[in-house]
Design a protein around this motif. Structure first.
Motif, PDB file in Angstrom:
ATOM      1  N   ARG A  15       0.906  -1.226   0.206  1.00 51.41           N
ATOM      2  CA  ARG A  15      -0.022  -0.150   0.169  1.00 51.41           C
ATOM      3  C   ARG A  15       0.968   1.359  -0.091  1.00 51.41           C
ATOM      4  NH1 ARG A  15      -1.818   3.845   3.075  1.00 51.41           N
ATOM      5  NH2 ARG A  15      -0.569   3.127   4.963  1.00 51.41           N
ATOM      6  N   LEU A  16       1.934   1.167   0.864  1.00 56.26           N
ATOM      7  CA  LEU A  16       2.748   2.479   0.998  1.00 56.26           C
ATOM      8  C   LEU A  16       3.674   2.649  -0.194  1.00 56.26           C
ATOM      9  CD1 LEU A  16       4.203   2.078   4.459  1.00 56.26           C
ATOM     10  CD2 LEU A  16       2.515   3.934   3.723  1.00 56.26           C
ATOM     11  N   ALA A  17       4.051   1.601  -0.929  1.00 55.03           N
ATOM     12  CA  ALA A  17       4.743   1.528  -2.236  1.00 55.03           C
ATOM     13  C   ALA A  17       3.972   2.150  -3.510  1.00 55.03           C
ATOM     14  CB  ALA A  17       5.486   0.302  -2.424  1.00 55.03           C
ATOM     15  N   GLU A  23      10.638   4.306   1.050  1.00 63.85           N
ATOM     16  CA  GLU A  23      11.545   3.309   1.965  1.00 63.85           C
ATOM     17  C   GLU A  23      10.646   1.952   1.390  1.00 63.85           C
ATOM     18  OE1 GLU A  23      13.661   1.053   3.951  1.00 63.85           O
ATOM     19  OE2 GLU A  23      14.070   3.364   3.578  1.00 63.85           O
ATOM     20  N   ALA A  24       9.381   2.105   1.445  1.00 65.63           N
ATOM     21  CA  ALA A  24       8.368   0.926   1.061  1.00 65.63           C
ATOM     22  C   ALA A  24       8.876   0.403  -0.459  1.00 65.63           C
ATOM     23  CB  ALA A  24       6.889   1.193   1.175  1.00 65.63           C
ATOM     24  N   GLN A  25       9.209   1.187  -1.376  1.00 67.14           N
ATOM     25  CA  GLN A  25       9.555   0.866  -2.626  1.00 67.14           C
ATOM     26  C   GLN A  25      10.911   0.235  -2.729  1.00 67.14           C
ATOM     27  OE1 GLN A  25       9.125   4.674  -5.046  1.00 67.14           O
ATOM     28  NE2 GLN A  25       6.895   4.391  -5.193  1.00 67.14           N
ATOM     29  N   ARG A  26      11.858   0.630  -1.979  1.00 69.54           N
ATOM     30  CA  ARG A  26      13.081   0.300  -1.586  1.00 69.54           C
ATOM     31  C   ARG A  26      13.051  -1.194  -0.917  1.00 69.54           C
ATOM     32  NH1 ARG A  26      14.999   5.485  -0.582  1.00 69.54           N
ATOM     33  NH2 ARG A  26      14.519   5.409   1.348  1.00 69.54           N
ATOM     34  N   GLN A  31      12.985  -7.274  -2.558  1.00 67.34           N
ATOM     35  CA  GLN A  31      12.085  -8.664  -2.393  1.00 67.34           C
ATOM     36  C   GLN A  31      11.780  -9.147  -3.889  1.00 67.34           C
ATOM     37  OE1 GLN A  31       8.571  -7.209  -0.392  1.00 67.34           O
ATOM     38  NE2 GLN A  31       9.363  -7.713   1.610  1.00 67.34           N
ATOM     39  N   VAL A  32      11.670  -8.206  -4.912  1.00 65.37           N
ATOM     40  CA  VAL A  32      11.227  -8.828  -6.153  1.00 65.37           C
ATOM     41  C   VAL A  32      12.482  -8.911  -7.143  1.00 65.37           C
ATOM     42  CG1 VAL A  32       9.023  -8.086  -5.842  1.00 65.37           C
ATOM     43  CG2 VAL A  32      10.558  -6.736  -7.088  1.00 65.37           C
ATOM     44  N   SER A  60       7.908  -0.334 -14.612  1.00 64.35           N
ATOM     45  CA  SER A  60       6.600  -0.849 -15.074  1.00 64.35           C
ATOM     46  C   SER A  60       5.899  -1.201 -13.574  1.00 64.35           C
ATOM     47  CB  SER A  60       6.559  -2.019 -16.090  1.00 64.35           C
ATOM     48  OG  SER A  60       5.360  -2.263 -16.347  1.00 64.35           O
ATOM     49  N   LEU A  61       6.602  -2.228 -13.068  1.00 64.84           N
ATOM     50  CA  LEU A  61       5.895  -2.573 -11.749  1.00 64.84           C
ATOM     51  C   LEU A  61       5.474  -1.608 -10.764  1.00 64.84           C
ATOM     52  CD1 LEU A  61       7.397  -5.743  -9.725  1.00 64.84           C
ATOM     53  CD2 LEU A  61       6.612  -3.730  -8.560  1.00 64.84           C
ATOM     54  N   LEU A  62       6.455  -0.683 -10.360  1.00 67.34           N
ATOM     55  CA  LEU A  62       5.955   0.531  -9.584  1.00 67.34           C
ATOM     56  C   LEU A  62       4.838   1.457 -10.011  1.00 67.34           C
ATOM     57  CD1 LEU A  62       9.461   1.724  -8.092  1.00 67.34           C
ATOM     58  CD2 LEU A  62       7.695   0.158  -7.048  1.00 67.34           C
TER      59      LEU A  62
END
Length: 209
Positions: A15-17, A23-26, A31-32, A60-62
């Motif tokens: 949700r945060l990413a 930070e959530a995106q990092r 992880q992926v 694209s994922l983000l």
């Protein structure tokens, strides 16, 4: 088994990413990135191109993360994003022209452009290098199908949907891949091997980054 199935899912992190939290995106990237890059390297042979496609996959994922609704496992959704980016690259007019030029020039697909087996500190087993080269020598679509089916565990129906083709297309490509791999590996097994002295193996290990 597909490494995408092992990607941990933290709903709050997702949700945060999706909301743009750096930070959530990092955390999500960490992880992926491993499973995504492993998949891209098998579908896109030249390393430089694979690295570009990997970056496109992560962007694209983000970008599409807000659209993830949890209707499928998160790892399966990430895998679809990565496969879509790989196929977009392989289907581009420039990539088709590049492969045509390589065919005219007689370039071996297993040594196409800047492809080299992954360098390791210790000399890799000859059998592993044979498999790497055999996979790299397959046509793009054939290599993608055998990786999705044999490694990622996708069904023929899922693969057909990704390519926008029929189930028979997936089955025929898989059969072709297995036949070509058997042929390539038989040729490798029949070829004489030159044993490297221990000193040469040690030098190879020191030269690897």
């Amino acid at each position: 088994m597909s490494r995408f199935l092992d990607i941990p899912v933290d709903a709050e992190c997702l949700r945060l990413a999706a909301a743009g939290d750096r930070e959530a995106q990092r955390q999500l990237y960490g992880q992926v990135s491993g499973p995504v890059f492993a998949l891209v390297r098998r579908m896109v042979v030249p390393r430089a191109a694979a690295e570009d496609v990997f970056q496109d996959c992560m962007v694209s994922l983000l970008r599409n993360l807000p659209g993830f609704r949890g209707e499928a496992p998160f790892g399966a959704w990430v895998r679809q994003v990565a496969i879509r980016q790989c196929l977009m690259h392989l289907r581009s007019p420039w990539q088709k022209a590049r492969r045509a030029l390589a065919a005219v020039a007689g370039v071996d697909g297993a040594h196409d452009m800047d492809w080299t087996p992954e360098q390791r500190v210790e000399a890799p087993a000859p059998e592993l290098l044979d498999v790497e080269r055999a996979l790299a020598s397959l046509p793009d679509a054939t290599r993608a199908v055998v990786w999705m089916f044999d490694v990622e565990g996708m069904s023929h129906e899922e693969i057909a949907a990704v390519f926008g083709r029929t189930v028979s297309f997936s089955k025929s490509q898989l059969s072709r891949a297995h036949a070509l791999l058997r042929e390539r590996l038989s040729e490798s097994a029949a070829a004489p091997r030159v044993a490297l002295p221990d000193s040469d193996l040690a030098a190879q290990g020191r030269a690897a980054p």
